[in-house]
Design a protein around this motif. Structure first.
Motif, PDB file in Angstrom:
ATOM      1  N   PRO A  71       0.816  -1.212   0.000  1.00 21.67           N
ATOM      2  CA  PRO A  71       0.000   0.000   0.000  1.00 21.67           C
ATOM      3  C   PRO A  71       0.848   1.260   0.000  1.00 21.67           C
ATOM      4  O   PRO A  71       1.945   1.299   0.551  1.00 21.67           O
ATOM      5  CB  PRO A  71      -0.793  -0.119   1.307  1.00 21.67           C
ATOM      6  N   MET A  72       0.317   2.293  -0.614  1.00 16.25           N
ATOM      7  CA  MET A  72       0.856   3.646  -0.466  1.00 16.25           C
ATOM      8  C   MET A  72      -0.151   4.374   0.409  1.00 16.25           C
ATOM      9  O   MET A  72      -1.273   4.644  -0.018  1.00 16.25           O
ATOM     10  CB  MET A  72       1.022   4.325  -1.829  1.00 16.25           C
ATOM     11  N   VAL A  73       0.223   4.648   1.659  1.00 19.84           N
ATOM     12  CA  VAL A  73      -0.722   5.111   2.671  1.00 19.84           C
ATOM     13  C   VAL A  73      -0.469   6.584   2.991  1.00 19.84           C
ATOM     14  O   VAL A  73       0.674   6.977   3.273  1.00 19.84           O
ATOM     15  CB  VAL A  73      -0.601   4.270   3.960  1.00 19.84           C
ATOM     16  N   ASP A  74      -1.526   7.400   2.941  1.00 21.45           N
ATOM     17  CA  ASP A  74      -1.369   8.828   3.220  1.00 21.45           C
ATOM     18  C   ASP A  74      -1.494   9.114   4.722  1.00 21.45           C
ATOM     19  O   ASP A  74      -1.695   8.195   5.527  1.00 21.45           O
ATOM     20  CB  ASP A  74      -2.357   9.664   2.407  1.00 21.45           C
ATOM     21  N   ARG A  75      -1.412  10.377   5.099  1.00 22.44           N
ATOM     22  CA  ARG A  75      -1.404  10.720   6.525  1.00 22.44           C
ATOM     23  C   ARG A  75      -2.756  10.479   7.191  1.00 22.44           C
ATOM     24  O   ARG A  75      -2.846  10.420   8.412  1.00 22.44           O
ATOM     25  CB  ARG A  75      -0.926  12.156   6.734  1.00 22.44           C
ATOM     26  N   GLN A 114       7.851   8.365   1.492  1.00 22.67           N
ATOM     27  CA  GLN A 114       8.905   7.702   2.272  1.00 22.67           C
ATOM     28  C   GLN A 114       8.771   6.187   2.169  1.00 22.67           C
ATOM     29  O   GLN A 114       7.689   5.615   2.371  1.00 22.67           O
ATOM     30  CB  GLN A 114       8.792   8.106   3.744  1.00 22.67           C
ATOM     31  N   SER A 115       9.867   5.532   1.861  1.00 28.58           N
ATOM     32  CA  SER A 115       9.912   4.072   1.910  1.00 28.58           C
ATOM     33  C   SER A 115      10.841   3.648   3.041  1.00 28.58           C
ATOM     34  O   SER A 115      11.548   4.468   3.624  1.00 28.58           O
ATOM     35  CB  SER A 115      10.405   3.501   0.572  1.00 28.58           C
ATOM     36  N   GLY A 116      10.823   2.370   3.366  1.00 32.75           N
ATOM     37  CA  GLY A 116      11.720   1.853   4.392  1.00 32.75           C
ATOM     38  C   GLY A 116      11.308   2.175   5.814  1.00 32.75           C
ATOM     39  O   GLY A 116      12.131   2.091   6.727  1.00 32.75           O
ATOM     40  N   VAL A 117      10.037   2.534   6.037  1.00 31.56           N
ATOM     41  CA  VAL A 117       9.554   2.847   7.382  1.00 31.56           C
ATOM     42  C   VAL A 117       9.239   1.551   8.113  1.00 31.56           C
ATOM     43  O   VAL A 117       8.508   0.698   7.605  1.00 31.56           O
ATOM     44  CB  VAL A 117       8.299   3.745   7.313  1.00 31.56           C
ATOM     45  N   ARG A 118       9.751   1.390   9.333  1.00 28.34           N
ATOM     46  CA  ARG A 118       9.583   0.142  10.075  1.00 28.34           C
ATOM     47  C   ARG A 118       8.832   0.306  11.388  1.00 28.34           C
ATOM     48  O   ARG A 118       8.372  -0.677  11.954  1.00 28.34           O
ATOM     49  CB  ARG A 118      10.961  -0.486  10.363  1.00 28.34           C
ATOM     50  N   THR A 119       8.731   1.517  11.908  1.00 22.79           N
ATOM     51  CA  THR A 119       8.090   1.718  13.207  1.00 22.79           C
ATOM     52  C   THR A 119       7.087   2.865  13.140  1.00 22.79           C
ATOM     53  O   THR A 119       7.121   3.696  12.217  1.00 22.79           O
ATOM     54  CB  THR A 119       9.133   2.046  14.300  1.00 22.79           C
ATOM     55  N   VAL A 120       6.206   2.916  14.151  1.00 25.43           N
ATOM     56  CA  VAL A 120       5.235   4.004  14.234  1.00 25.43           C
ATOM     57  C   VAL A 120       5.948   5.341  14.400  1.00 25.43           C
ATOM     58  O   VAL A 120       5.559   6.347  13.795  1.00 25.43           O
ATOM     59  CB  VAL A 120       4.257   3.753  15.403  1.00 25.43           C
ATOM     60  N   ALA A 121       6.996   5.371  15.208  1.00 20.21           N
ATOM     61  CA  ALA A 121       7.740   6.620  15.422  1.00 20.21           C
ATOM     62  C   ALA A 121       8.349   7.118  14.123  1.00 20.21           C
ATOM     63  O   ALA A 121       8.294   8.319  13.808  1.00 20.21           O
ATOM     64  CB  ALA A 121       8.827   6.405  16.473  1.00 20.21           C
ATOM     65  N   GLU A 122       8.919   6.217  13.336  1.00 16.97           N
ATOM     66  CA  GLU A 122       9.478   6.611  12.043  1.00 16.97           C
ATOM     67  C   GLU A 122       8.387   7.118  11.117  1.00 16.97           C
ATOM     68  O   GLU A 122       8.584   8.100  10.388  1.00 16.97           O
ATOM     69  CB  GLU A 122      10.206   5.415  11.406  1.00 16.97           C
ATOM     70  N   MET A 123       7.236   6.453  11.148  1.00 18.24           N
ATOM     71  CA  MET A 123       6.113   6.888  10.322  1.00 18.24           C
ATOM     72  C   MET A 123       5.672   8.299  10.696  1.00 18.24           C
ATOM     73  O   MET A 123       5.498   9.170   9.831  1.00 18.24           O
ATOM     74  CB  MET A 123       4.952   5.911  10.489  1.00 18.24           C
ATOM     75  N   GLY A 136       5.586  14.090   9.755  1.00 18.54           N
ATOM     76  CA  GLY A 136       5.910  15.390  10.338  1.00 18.54           C
ATOM     77  C   GLY A 136       6.868  16.205   9.489  1.00 18.54           C
ATOM     78  O   GLY A 136       6.826  17.434   9.503  1.00 18.54           O
ATOM     79  N   ARG A 137       7.726  15.519   8.723  1.00 20.40           N
ATOM     80  CA  ARG A 137       8.660  16.226   7.836  1.00 20.40           C
ATOM     81  C   ARG A 137       8.026  16.540   6.491  1.00 20.40           C
ATOM     82  O   ARG A 137       8.681  17.110   5.624  1.00 20.40           O
ATOM     83  CB  ARG A 137       9.920  15.383   7.613  1.00 20.40           C
ATOM     84  N   GLY A 138       6.756  16.166   6.321  1.00 17.82           N
ATOM     85  CA  GLY A 138       6.051  16.553   5.098  1.00 17.82           C
ATOM     86  C   GLY A 138       5.821  15.451   4.099  1.00 17.82           C
ATOM     87  O   GLY A 138       5.359  15.729   2.974  1.00 17.82           O
ATOM     88  N   ALA A 139       6.102  14.192   4.442  1.00 12.21           N
ATOM     89  CA  ALA A 139       5.844  13.094   3.509  1.00 12.21           C
ATOM     90  C   ALA A 139       4.364  13.066   3.148  1.00 12.21           C
ATOM     91  O   ALA A 139       3.493  13.186   4.004  1.00 12.21           O
ATOM     92  CB  ALA A 139       6.256  11.765   4.132  1.00 12.21           C
ATOM     93  N   VAL A 140       4.063  12.919   1.859  1.00  9.63           N
ATOM     94  CA  VAL A 140       2.662  12.832   1.438  1.00  9.63           C
ATOM     95  C   VAL A 140       2.105  11.435   1.659  1.00  9.63           C
ATOM     96  O   VAL A 140       0.895  11.234   1.768  1.00  9.63           O
ATOM     97  CB  VAL A 140       2.501  13.236  -0.045  1.00  9.63           C
TER      98      VAL A 140
END
Length: 398
Positions: free
Chosen positions: A15-19, A159-168, A173-177
């Motif tokens: 999936p490509m998941v938005d905010r 953003q790809s390569g996200v593994r944790t909720v904090a990273e997500m 927060g840095r503006g990833a769509v």
């Protein structure tokens, strides 16, 4: 669907998941597994058009074959097909005209990977987003929000390569769509089912009563305790994927038309999708897709009973994470067939290989997909058709 290309590739999806935790698009990864075999972009696009027709939902194509990707750049995909273009291909002047034509065609182009040389100036406006792996993101330690000083980017990023909720959360927060994939293990570890507990309780009771063959009045009385669940059930039953030509106007009517076996199937689906935690929404989507994929895989040879059981097996395959309980304990309270219990609690039995294959097509592990297909004595074309059918049916339920 007779496209030769499906025999020589492995399809996987994420999936490509938005905010808002909604599916912005589906990423379809195309891996070439048969060296020396011709791969034609028009055949791939024909197969994809059956799932994502013009003006339909969006798909992002991640093509791992350079030959096929070069062919795709010069084809004419419909405008809702997004194309990921590796930076080394985007920086090659021979591809400039093809990329500009795709852009003028209305296709959303994604720049994949950090360029090692300057991108041709005339292409800067062609890319709507860049895909940035978290491990290579030079701004990953910044904490400022979108639009604040220090986070300026020339194009939006995924953003790809996200593994944790904090990273997500930091990525958004840095503006990833959007992010690619979803940190299922970390999300479920932090969530649990407390927010959805009342819904879960009603569903478990309904499944038990259906399993016991209770009459319609008793089932209806249980369902009326949770109007939200009643609404969800009616919405699913009335969806195009359910395949009924008659509009269902009441729960009693639904039971009369469906029978208890099909009703139990959809109660199982609701049980896997009952939580109200938005972070669990993509997890629920994954459960639904697993169930549909496994059903599609056994459909050519399986009978109705087998198709129903593998569907429940896939839909239930993440319940241990949602409930924070091992399957051998959890399934004492939820009646399931023996073959489903074997696959979920023990990792054995006839359904276990199908569950492993379902997990593989979620993780872009093409060699594993090929190996598991061979173990099941099915061809890649059959697996790929099941993937595409799964995404078609799942989109009709959302």
């Amino acid at each position: 669907m007779d496209q030769d290309v499906l025999r020589n590739i492995a399809l996987s999806y994420s999936p490509m998941v938005d905010r808002q935790r909604s599916f912005a698009a589906t990423r379809l990864t195309v891996s070439a597994l048969r060296s020396g075999q011709p791969l034609q972009a028009d055949q791939l696009l024909a197969a994809i058009s059956e799932v994502w027709p013009h003006a339909g939902t969006r798909v992002s194509l991640n093509v791992m074959s350079e030959t096929l990707l070069n062919d795709l750049l010069r084809a004419k995909p419909v405008s809702n097909v997004m194309i990921e273009i590796p930076s080394f291909i985007a920086c090659d002047p021979q591809n400039t005209a093809a990329i500009q034509e795709l852009h003028s065609n209305g296709n959303t182009l994604l720049l994949h990977g950090r360029p090692t040389m300057l991108l041709p100036r005339e292409l800067l406006s062609c890319f709507k987003y860049s895909i940035i792996d978290l491990a290579e993101d030079r701004r990953k330690n910044e904490t400022t929000g979108p639009g604040e000083p220090g986070v300026t980017r020339s194009v939006g990023f995924i953003q790809s390569g996200v593994r944790t909720v904090a990273e997500m959360e930091n990525s958004f927060g840095r503006g990833a769509v959007a992010i690619l994939g979803w940190p299922i293990d970390d999300v479920t570890a932090d969530s649990g089912v407390k927010k959805g507990a009342p819904d879960m309780g009603v569903l478990v009771e309904l499944i038990r009563r259906v399993d016991d063959g209770d009459d319609v009045d008793k089932l209806e009385a249980v369902l009326k305790r949770d109007p939200t669940l009643a609404f969800q059930l009616m919405r699913y039953i009335n969806s195009p994927a359910f395949g009924l030509s008659v509009e269902i106007s009441s729960f009693r009517h639904a039971i009369m038309l469906l029978g208890y076996k099909r009703l139990k199937r959809w109660l199982a689906l609701l049980l896997a999708t009952a939580s109200k935690d938005p972070n669990l929404r993509p997890v629920m989507y994954a459960s639904v897709r697993r169930g549909i994929f496994m059903e599609q895989m056994v459909a050519p040879a399986g009978d109705d009973e087998m198709r129903g059981e593998v569907f429940i097996c896939g839909v239930f395959s993440l319940l241990d994470k949602l409930f924070h309980r091992p399957f051998d304990d959890l399934l004492k309270t939820i009646p399931v067939p023996e073959r489903v219990y074997q696959a979920l609690a023990e990792g054995v039995g006839p359904y276990s290989p199908y569950l492993e294959l379902a997990r593989a097509v979620e993780s872009e592990t093409a060699p594993v997909i090929n190996e598991l297909a061979e173990q099941l004595l099915v061809g890649l074309a059959e697996v790929n058709r099941a993937v595409l059918a799964t995404l078609t049916l799942a989109s009709q339920l959302e």
